[in-house]
Design an enzyme around this catalytic site. Structure first.
Site, PDB file in Angstrom:
ATOM      1  N   ASN A 123      -8.497   1.367  -7.867  1.00 58.75           N
ATOM      2  CA  ASN A 123      -8.121   2.359  -6.860  1.00 58.75           C
ATOM      3  C   ASN A 123      -9.217   2.628  -5.826  1.00 58.75           C
ATOM      4  OD1 ASN A 123      -6.773   4.975  -5.849  1.00 58.75           O
ATOM      5  ND2 ASN A 123      -8.723   5.705  -6.710  1.00 58.75           N
ATOM      6  N   SER A 173      -2.436  -0.727   0.473  1.00 58.19           N
ATOM      7  CA  SER A 173      -2.084   0.256   1.511  1.00 58.19           C
ATOM      8  C   SER A 173      -0.899  -0.281   2.287  1.00 58.19           C
ATOM      9  CB  SER A 173      -3.261   0.434   2.470  1.00 58.19           C
ATOM     10  OG  SER A 173      -2.863   1.151   3.620  1.00 58.19           O
ATOM     11  N   TYR A 186     -10.157  -2.926   7.624  1.00 62.81           N
ATOM     12  CA  TYR A 186      -9.555  -2.283   6.443  1.00 62.81           C
ATOM     13  C   TYR A 186      -8.230  -2.959   6.097  1.00 62.81           C
ATOM     14  CZ  TYR A 186      -7.320   1.435   3.659  1.00 62.81           C
ATOM     15  OH  TYR A 186      -6.667   2.155   2.678  1.00 62.81           O
ATOM     16  N   LYS A 213      -6.940  -4.942   2.614  1.00 67.00           N
ATOM     17  CA  LYS A 213      -5.781  -4.497   1.825  1.00 67.00           C
ATOM     18  C   LYS A 213      -4.696  -5.582   1.774  1.00 67.00           C
ATOM     19  CE  LYS A 213      -7.272  -0.436   0.533  1.00 67.00           C
ATOM     20  NZ  LYS A 213      -7.547  -0.169  -0.884  1.00 67.00           N
TER      21      LYS A 213
HETATM   22  N1  NAP Z   1      -5.179   8.431   1.453  1.00 66.73           N
HETATM   23  C1  NAP Z   1      -4.470   7.529   2.091  1.00 66.73           C
HETATM   24  O1  NAP Z   1      -3.813   7.822   3.113  1.00 66.73           O
HETATM   25  C2  NAP Z   1      -4.412   6.115   1.579  1.00 66.73           C
HETATM   26  C3  NAP Z   1      -3.430   5.264   2.102  1.00 66.73           C
HETATM   27  C4  NAP Z   1      -3.369   3.958   1.661  1.00 66.73           C
HETATM   28  C5  NAP Z   1      -4.233   3.512   0.703  1.00 66.73           C
HETATM   29  N2  NAP Z   1      -5.189   4.353   0.206  1.00 66.73           N
HETATM   30  C6  NAP Z   1      -6.099   3.801  -0.801  1.00 66.73           C
HETATM   31  O2  NAP Z   1      -6.083   4.623  -1.944  1.00 66.73           O
HETATM   32  C7  NAP Z   1      -7.301   4.466  -2.647  1.00 66.73           C
HETATM   33  C8  NAP Z   1      -7.823   5.844  -3.042  1.00 66.73           C
HETATM   34  O3  NAP Z   1      -8.201   6.522  -1.859  1.00 66.73           O
HETATM   35  P1  NAP Z   1      -7.999   8.098  -1.645  1.00 66.73           P
HETATM   36  O4  NAP Z   1      -7.052   8.240  -0.518  1.00 66.73           O
HETATM   37  O5  NAP Z   1      -7.718   8.767  -2.917  1.00 66.73           O
HETATM   38  O6  NAP Z   1      -9.428   8.476  -1.044  1.00 66.73           O
HETATM   39  P2  NAP Z   1     -10.719   9.115  -1.720  1.00 66.73           P
HETATM   40  O7  NAP Z   1     -10.401  10.459  -2.248  1.00 66.73           O
HETATM   41  O8  NAP Z   1     -11.806   8.969  -0.713  1.00 66.73           O
HETATM   42  O9  NAP Z   1     -10.981   8.170  -2.971  1.00 66.73           O
HETATM   43  C9  NAP Z   1     -11.700   6.986  -2.902  1.00 66.73           C
HETATM   44  C10 NAP Z   1     -12.596   6.965  -4.133  1.00 66.73           C
HETATM   45  O10 NAP Z   1     -13.228   5.682  -4.207  1.00 66.73           O
HETATM   46  C11 NAP Z   1     -14.556   5.873  -4.593  1.00 66.73           C
HETATM   47  N3  NAP Z   1     -15.356   4.745  -4.123  1.00 66.73           N
HETATM   48  C12 NAP Z   1     -15.497   4.294  -2.856  1.00 66.73           C
HETATM   49  N4  NAP Z   1     -16.311   3.241  -2.830  1.00 66.73           N
HETATM   50  C13 NAP Z   1     -16.694   3.014  -4.109  1.00 66.73           C
HETATM   51  C14 NAP Z   1     -17.557   2.081  -4.723  1.00 66.73           C
HETATM   52  N5  NAP Z   1     -18.228   1.157  -4.021  1.00 66.73           N
HETATM   53  N6  NAP Z   1     -17.724   2.150  -6.056  1.00 66.73           N
HETATM   54  C15 NAP Z   1     -17.088   3.079  -6.797  1.00 66.73           C
HETATM   55  N7  NAP Z   1     -16.268   4.003  -6.266  1.00 66.73           N
HETATM   56  C16 NAP Z   1     -16.081   3.969  -4.934  1.00 66.73           C
HETATM   57  C17 NAP Z   1     -14.986   7.164  -3.949  1.00 66.73           C
HETATM   58  O11 NAP Z   1     -16.063   7.733  -4.660  1.00 66.73           O
HETATM   59  P3  NAP Z   1     -17.215   8.571  -3.898  1.00 66.73           P
HETATM   60  O12 NAP Z   1     -16.497   9.681  -3.196  1.00 66.73           O
HETATM   61  O13 NAP Z   1     -18.089   9.033  -4.987  1.00 66.73           O
HETATM   62  O14 NAP Z   1     -17.841   7.602  -2.950  1.00 66.73           O
HETATM   63  C18 NAP Z   1     -13.718   8.002  -4.035  1.00 66.73           C
HETATM   64  O15 NAP Z   1     -13.673   8.778  -5.223  1.00 66.73           O
HETATM   65  C19 NAP Z   1      -8.240   3.677  -1.733  1.00 66.73           C
HETATM   66  O16 NAP Z   1      -8.294   2.336  -2.156  1.00 66.73           O
HETATM   67  C20 NAP Z   1      -7.558   3.775  -0.377  1.00 66.73           C
HETATM   68  O17 NAP Z   1      -7.871   2.683   0.450  1.00 66.73           O
HETATM   69  C21 NAP Z   1      -5.296   5.641   0.607  1.00 66.73           C
END
Ligand code: NAP
Length: 256
Positions: free
Chosen positions: A92, A144, A157, A161
């Site tokens: 994730n 995504s 990005y 994905k």
């Molecule tokens: N929110 C959206 O609209 C959306 C849409 C499509 C896809 N996604 C995908 O959903 C996934 C989760 O994202 P989210 O929306 O829940 O955002 P988020 O709250 O920012 O979660 C991302 C998490 O990934 C961790 N992370 C980032 N880089 C890392 C690394 N190198 N090693 C270990 N952990 C890492 C971050 O930890 P730290 O904070 O400690 O860095 C954070 O807890 C992501 O892959 C994102 O691309 C999100």
């Protein structure tokens, strides 16, 4: 890191990026369904906060861009004598950088590539032989809607994905003979810390959300739980005949 207690649970899930947003919501649902939960992420305080109300879990600080940290975390999980076997791996963790194409430096491209694609590849490569040996494993990749259809100023990005969607199919093909499943979830716009608007003061945020809502066929921006439920659905054994699936969970935005 929380010390591991003797577990009464029978199965474990690993969730990367479990400290916030979709990962934290996914940890909660797997815990409610009776899984021992490994929460991996970069920031210890975020992991502790996400784990607060879970019943059995272990937090591990692990930066997926560091191969040594990935190897070490995986070894500790696989060699843990008292924890139940890992059945599900949820890839994730991810980062998002917005930029016009001509402003996308190598650094912008490669930072996202290492986090969003090679991080998941590395941890999965550690666990693939383990899943093979157990003849059981389920991998859920969080891609995504941009991996299916890019938008403006998201080229790097979106490319990471899109790669993840294709890689899920390779994993599904190679894993099937060993009863390893691989599926992909493609979230739309979800209100999490990955977006700057998440941190705006309430009134300002409401205005932004109102604009964003108008673009969503189902009339709202997603919540982390919307995605977590689908991750659980494809990851858990109830979907034991589902592999190679790419599930859009996006309020219909992919259709507009
Ligand atoms: N929110 C959206 O609209 C959306 C849409 C499509 C896809 N996604 C995908 O959903 C996934 C989760 O994202 P989210 O929306 O829940 O955002 P988020 O709250 O920012 O979660 C991302 C998490 O990934 C961790 N992370 C980032 N880089 C890392 C690394 N190198 N090693 C270990 N952990 C890492 C971050 O930890 P730290 O904070 O400690 O860095 C954070 O807890 C992501 O892959 C994102 O691309 C999100």
């Amino acid at each position: 890191m929380v010390p591991l207690m003797n577990s009464t649970f029978e199965k474990s899930v690993i969730i990367t990026g479990a400290g916030t947003g979709i990962g934290a919501a996914t940890a909660k649902i797997f815990s409610e369904k009776g899984y021992f939960v490994y929460l991996l992420g970069r920031t210890s305080s975020k992991l502790d906060s996400a784990a607060k109300n879970l019943s059995q879990y272990q937090t591990m600080v692990c930066d997926l861009t560091d191969p040594e940290q990935v190897k070490d975390s995986c070894q500790r999980i696989m060699n843990s004598p008292s924890a139940p076997p890992v059945q599900v791996l949820v890839n994730n963790a991810g980062i998002f950088r917005r930029h016009s194409f001509d402003e996308g430096s190598d650094e912008v491209w490669m930072t996202q590539w290492w986090s969003n694609m090679m991080g998941p590849v590395r941890i999965t490569r550690e666990f693939f032989p383990y899943f093979k040996k157990n003849r059981k494993g389920s991998i859920v990749n969080v891609s995504s809607t941009l991996g299916l259809r890019p938008s403006f100023e998201t080229s790097a990005y979106s490319a990471t994905k899109a790669a993840m969607v294709n890689w899920t199919h390779s994993l599904a093909l190679e894993g099937a003979q060993f009863n390893i499943r691989a599926n992909c979830i493609c979230p739309g716009l979800v209100d999490t810390p990955i977006h700057d608007f998440h941190f705006l003061p309430a009134a300002e945020k409401e205005k932004v959300l109102q604009n964003l809502k108008n673009m969503q066929p189902l009339g709202r921006v997603g919540q982390p739980e919307d995605i977590a439920r689908s991750i659980y659905f494809v990851g858990a054994e109830g979907s034991s005949w589902t592999t190679g699936a790419v599930l859009s969970v996006d309020g219909g935005i992919n259709l507009t």
